[in-house]
Write a protein that holds these residues in place. Sequence first.
Motif, mmCIF file in Angstrom:
data_model
loop_
_atom_site.group_PDB
_atom_site.id
_atom_site.type_symbol
_atom_site.label_atom_id
_atom_site.label_comp_id
_atom_site.label_asym_id
_atom_site.label_seq_id
_atom_site.Cartn_x
_atom_site.Cartn_y
_atom_site.Cartn_z
ATOM 1 N N GLY A 26 -35.555 -35.121 22.942
ATOM 2 C CA GLY A 26 -35.635 -35.876 21.822
ATOM 3 C C GLY A 26 -36.067 -37.142 22.038
ATOM 4 N N VAL A 27 -36.690 -37.672 20.910
ATOM 5 C CA VAL A 27 -37.198 -39.232 21.105
ATOM 6 C C VAL A 27 -37.030 -39.758 19.583
ATOM 7 C CG1 VAL A 27 -38.977 -39.036 22.717
ATOM 8 C CG2 VAL A 27 -39.457 -38.490 20.197
ATOM 9 N N HIS A 28 -36.555 -41.014 19.683
ATOM 10 C CA HIS A 28 -36.045 -41.423 18.155
ATOM 11 C C HIS A 28 -36.206 -43.190 18.252
ATOM 12 C CE1 HIS A 28 -32.428 -42.549 20.451
ATOM 13 N NE2 HIS A 28 -32.241 -41.567 20.839
ATOM 14 N N GLY A 29 -36.486 -43.646 17.063
ATOM 15 C CA GLY A 29 -36.570 -45.128 16.942
ATOM 16 C C GLY A 29 -35.840 -45.360 15.527
ATOM 17 N N GLY A 30 -35.463 -46.878 15.439
ATOM 18 C CA GLY A 30 -34.663 -47.022 14.400
ATOM 19 C C GLY A 30 -34.347 -48.528 14.162
ATOM 20 N N ALA A 31 -33.380 -48.904 13.372
ATOM 21 C CA ALA A 31 -32.929 -50.159 13.412
ATOM 22 C C ALA A 31 -31.287 -50.325 13.858
ATOM 23 C CB ALA A 31 -32.591 -50.428 11.638
ATOM 24 N N MET A 32 -31.214 -51.212 14.181
ATOM 25 C CA MET A 32 -30.078 -51.749 15.076
ATOM 26 C C MET A 32 -29.533 -53.176 14.726
ATOM 27 S SD MET A 32 -30.947 -52.236 19.230
ATOM 28 C CE MET A 32 -29.145 -52.419 19.633
ATOM 29 N N TYR A 33 -28.046 -53.357 14.649
ATOM 30 C CA TYR A 33 -27.553 -54.589 14.354
ATOM 31 C C TYR A 33 -26.503 -54.757 14.871
ATOM 32 C CZ TYR A 33 -25.734 -51.776 10.665
ATOM 33 O OH TYR A 33 -25.090 -50.891 9.924
ATOM 34 N N LEU A 34 -25.782 -56.026 14.970
ATOM 35 C CA LEU A 34 -24.508 -56.386 15.585
ATOM 36 C C LEU A 34 -23.396 -55.767 14.475
ATOM 37 C CD1 LEU A 34 -22.965 -57.757 17.689
ATOM 38 C CD2 LEU A 34 -22.792 -59.684 16.379
ATOM 39 N N GLY A 35 -22.536 -55.176 15.026
ATOM 40 C CA GLY A 35 -21.311 -54.776 14.051
ATOM 41 C C GLY A 35 -21.462 -53.340 13.454
ATOM 42 N N SER A 36 -20.737 -53.182 12.337
ATOM 43 C CA SER A 36 -20.606 -51.960 11.846
ATOM 44 C C SER A 36 -20.252 -51.830 10.491
ATOM 45 C CB SER A 36 -19.799 -50.833 12.617
ATOM 46 O OG SER A 36 -18.601 -51.219 12.594
ATOM 47 N N PHE A 37 -19.855 -50.699 9.669
ATOM 48 C CA PHE A 37 -19.480 -50.756 8.496
ATOM 49 C C PHE A 37 -17.942 -51.252 8.504
ATOM 50 C CE2 PHE A 37 -22.748 -47.433 8.068
ATOM 51 C CZ PHE A 37 -23.631 -48.241 7.189
ATOM 52 N N PHE A 38 -17.233 -51.131 9.664
ATOM 53 C CA PHE A 38 -15.689 -51.720 9.607
ATOM 54 C C PHE A 38 -15.462 -52.570 10.546
ATOM 55 C CE2 PHE A 38 -16.583 -48.036 12.413
ATOM 56 C CZ PHE A 38 -16.261 -48.509 13.538
ATOM 57 N N GLY A 39 -14.299 -53.362 10.117
ATOM 58 C CA GLY A 39 -13.677 -54.218 10.952
ATOM 59 C C GLY A 39 -14.813 -55.961 11.108
ATOM 60 N N GLN A 40 -14.308 -56.724 11.672
ATOM 61 C CA GLN A 40 -14.727 -57.995 11.386
ATOM 62 C C GLN A 40 -15.699 -58.318 12.654
ATOM 63 O OE1 GLN A 40 -12.043 -61.944 11.988
ATOM 64 N NE2 GLN A 40 -12.594 -61.960 9.901
ATOM 65 N N VAL A 53 -32.079 -35.939 26.703
ATOM 66 C CA VAL A 53 -32.005 -34.615 27.097
ATOM 67 C C VAL A 53 -30.666 -33.748 26.724
ATOM 68 C CG1 VAL A 53 -32.496 -32.964 29.160
ATOM 69 C CG2 VAL A 53 -33.867 -35.299 28.936
ATOM 70 N N LYS A 54 -30.870 -32.637 26.082
ATOM 71 C CA LYS A 54 -29.682 -31.799 25.876
ATOM 72 C C LYS A 54 -29.685 -30.299 26.251
ATOM 73 C CE LYS A 54 -29.157 -30.634 21.671
ATOM 74 N NZ LYS A 54 -28.825 -30.274 20.217
ATOM 75 N N LYS A 55 -28.466 -29.966 26.905
ATOM 76 C CA LYS A 55 -28.176 -28.579 27.240
ATOM 77 C C LYS A 55 -27.377 -28.133 26.173
ATOM 78 C CE LYS A 55 -27.604 -24.893 29.747
ATOM 79 N NZ LYS A 55 -28.718 -23.756 29.741
ATOM 80 N N GLN A 56 -27.660 -27.039 25.233
ATOM 81 C CA GLN A 56 -26.944 -26.433 24.364
ATOM 82 C C GLN A 56 -25.993 -25.244 25.204
ATOM 83 O OE1 GLN A 56 -26.971 -27.441 21.391
ATOM 84 N NE2 GLN A 56 -25.355 -26.493 20.543
ATOM 85 N N ILE A 57 -24.891 -25.414 25.111
ATOM 86 C CA ILE A 57 -23.924 -24.662 25.825
ATOM 87 C C ILE A 57 -23.353 -23.324 25.039
ATOM 88 C CG2 ILE A 57 -21.778 -24.444 27.376
ATOM 89 C CD1 ILE A 57 -22.172 -27.454 27.931
ATOM 90 N N LEU A 58 -22.942 -23.703 23.983
ATOM 91 C CA LEU A 58 -22.651 -22.951 22.890
ATOM 92 C C LEU A 58 -23.220 -23.088 21.547
ATOM 93 C CD1 LEU A 58 -18.714 -23.252 23.281
ATOM 94 C CD2 LEU A 58 -20.159 -21.438 24.197
ATOM 95 N N PRO A 59 -23.380 -22.303 20.564
ATOM 96 C CA PRO A 59 -24.059 -22.597 19.390
ATOM 97 C C PRO A 59 -23.701 -23.847 18.711
ATOM 98 C CG PRO A 59 -23.361 -20.223 19.287
ATOM 99 C CD PRO A 59 -22.703 -20.841 20.540
ATOM 100 N N SER A 60 -22.298 -24.241 18.879
ATOM 101 C CA SER A 60 -21.755 -25.413 18.335
ATOM 102 C C SER A 60 -21.533 -26.696 19.271
ATOM 103 C CB SER A 60 -20.493 -24.892 17.425
ATOM 104 O OG SER A 60 -19.572 -24.548 18.150
ATOM 105 N N PHE A 61 -22.028 -26.512 20.293
ATOM 106 C CA PHE A 61 -21.499 -27.584 21.478
ATOM 107 C C PHE A 61 -22.621 -27.701 22.471
ATOM 108 C CE2 PHE A 61 -19.606 -28.916 25.166
ATOM 109 C CZ PHE A 61 -19.229 -30.224 25.016
#
Length: 440
Positions: A48-62, A78-86
């Motif tokens: 997979g490839v992806h791009g987007g917005a990043m910034y310092l901090g998060s929704f929680f905490g100071q 790169v991902k290896k699917q071991i189980l349908p859900s993991f």
Amino acid sequence: MKKTNIFRSGAVLTAILLSGGLMAQDQQSGSDYVRPFEPGAFRTWSVGVHGGAMYLGSFFGQDDYKGRKTELGYGAYVKKQILPSFGLQANYFRGKLSANTSHLNGQDQAGPNASFSTDLHWAASISGNFTFANINFRQRENVIQPYATAGAGMAEYRPTYTSTAGATTVSHNIPELIIPIGAGVKFRVVDGVNLDLGYTVTFVNSDNIDGYTRGVNDKYSYAHAGLEFALGDKRKPQLASHNIVSDIERDYSGRYDQLKSELDEQKEKNKQLEDKFNQTIVDTDKDGVVDLFDKCPGTPAGTAVDGSGCPLPERKPDVKVYITEEDKKVVAEAIKNLEFDFGKATIRESSFSSLSRVADLLKTKNFSLKLAGHTDDVGSASSNLKLSKSRAEAVKMFLVSRGANASRIEATGYGEDQPIASNKTETGRQQNRRVEFTLF
């Protein structure tokens, strides 16, 4: 982008993630079935490839800075699917963080720095990918796959910060442990291609990524959009979006349909055999010779006939019948060798030879024969009586088919009423299952 806009965007994305499990619908494909648990039946590797917005901090905490900016970040995995859900996922990421006000978030006191800019040279991690709501009992293939990730890794970054006095300081490259935790949702675009929308908070094991140290470890957020591509044979379904339960259901449904079809086919064959058997035992003129072997059909009732159904001259009353010891041996041998299929009136082929010699004896010496069928006491009395009668009749039919005079053969069934041994032992029950031959 202002801080309030960032929170609004994050809230919208969070709403999408929370509703992903409810919105998930499946799409059935005609070629998506594989045998349950068949090795190598799925595509388990993807990139997979992806791009987007990043910034310092998060929704929680100071956070250390109030006027944080939104910067560009991008990465791949790169991902290896071991189980349908993991699955296990190897991630690579890089980007930038910056802010222009040093006030502590929600406080008025000023920090030592007026701004900062940090180049995140690289971040590498291994994470577990947990896929939710990918089972639907009514459909086959998921269109929407909500997921969550958690992992650990390393990052290298270089902060550059400007003090409130205007002095700029460039730090050295800093390697540090990171823990990324995220959530997202994937949309199945076509087979093997998914649109990936997600949000990740990365916890840094230090308080220096923004050049400002106050005793609370830093963190940064990343909201992204990307594409995931399944690797391998395009004819195989992707394990992460495939419904294993539907394969099990379809496999057992197919086996049920196959067994039902085979059962219906066997029933039809049995009916044909039964019809054919019923045709072979028809005796229209009631002379004791079935139509299949009757060469003189339409014989008047009461007429004595031979094995071919043709009238016989009556035996004169003064003619004596002499039964020799050799004749008795032929009959005794037939009794000894007589065997039937279990619970049936079908004579086994091993008995044909000795019964044929009895038929020859009846033809050449014009003897009469009484057949008495008997059983053990296993089963109901009515079924045993019927079975004993059927076995005696089967012997008669065989002898007649070999040319014996049907009018001189009497077949009677006595069921379990005349045992010659105890029915409490297997040996005794075997002796009681018999057909007695009486020449006269």
